[in-house]
Design a protein around this motif. Sequence first.
Motif, PDB file in Angstrom:
ATOM      1  N   LEU A 128       0.818  -1.211   0.000  1.00 40.60           N
ATOM      2  CA  LEU A 128       0.000   0.000   0.000  1.00 40.60           C
ATOM      3  C   LEU A 128       0.853   1.263   0.000  1.00 40.60           C
ATOM      4  N   LYS A 129       1.988   1.226   0.651  1.00 41.03           N
ATOM      5  CA  LYS A 129       2.844   2.414   0.695  1.00 41.03           C
ATOM      6  C   LYS A 129       3.464   2.713  -0.670  1.00 41.03           C
ATOM      7  N   LEU A 130       3.360   1.769  -1.622  1.00 40.68           N
ATOM      8  CA  LEU A 130       3.904   1.963  -2.966  1.00 40.68           C
ATOM      9  C   LEU A 130       2.838   2.388  -3.974  1.00 40.68           C
ATOM     10  N   LEU A 131       1.627   2.663  -3.500  1.00 44.67           N
ATOM     11  CA  LEU A 131       0.582   3.128  -4.409  1.00 44.67           C
ATOM     12  C   LEU A 131       1.026   4.426  -5.086  1.00 44.67           C
ATOM     13  N   PRO A 132       0.643   4.621  -6.346  1.00 47.62           N
ATOM     14  CA  PRO A 132       0.968   5.890  -7.005  1.00 47.62           C
ATOM     15  C   PRO A 132       0.456   7.074  -6.188  1.00 47.62           C
ATOM     16  N   GLN A 133       1.153   8.188  -6.297  1.00 53.35           N
ATOM     17  CA  GLN A 133       0.829   9.365  -5.502  1.00 53.35           C
ATOM     18  C   GLN A 133      -0.622   9.800  -5.684  1.00 53.35           C
ATOM     19  N   VAL A 134      -1.142   9.728  -6.921  1.00 55.13           N
ATOM     20  CA  VAL A 134      -2.514  10.191  -7.160  1.00 55.13           C
ATOM     21  C   VAL A 134      -3.533   9.340  -6.387  1.00 55.13           C
ATOM     22  N   ILE A 135      -3.253   8.055  -6.206  1.00 58.24           N
ATOM     23  CA  ILE A 135      -4.157   7.208  -5.419  1.00 58.24           C
ATOM     24  C   ILE A 135      -4.036   7.569  -3.939  1.00 58.24           C
TER      25      ILE A 135
END
Length: 121
Positions: free
Chosen positions: A3-10
């Motif tokens: 989850l900490k690697l989700l794209p910034q926009v998400i």
Amino acid sequence: MELKLLPQVIQDIIAASNKPDPDAYVDCFSEDALVLDEGKEWAGKAAIRRWSAEHHFRANIFLEPIQAKQHEAEIVVVFKVDGDFDKTGLPDPLYLNFYFQIRDPKIKRLAIRLSKGPEGI
């Protein structure tokens, strides 16, 4: 996908949802974005602003990301969803899958569907 690697926009749309910040939420979408939710389509930022006001922010939706997975051109995130909406006939707790297609740096398409549970992808 962690989850900490989700794209910034998400990450930004989660923060805007939970704050709540409707303007920041809508800003996460591209001008020509498409949202598919509850069997209906909302195309373009103006329509997405109306959808989010009526179906998201009016109900004080709170999104808790549970897991995420990259699947071809989509990132699928399972959210535990809560808020002030009619929960009659819905599972408790409610899990929804959000299918994001991103065209950097904005969301191009978002489809929301009922999940089978926290392990729904």
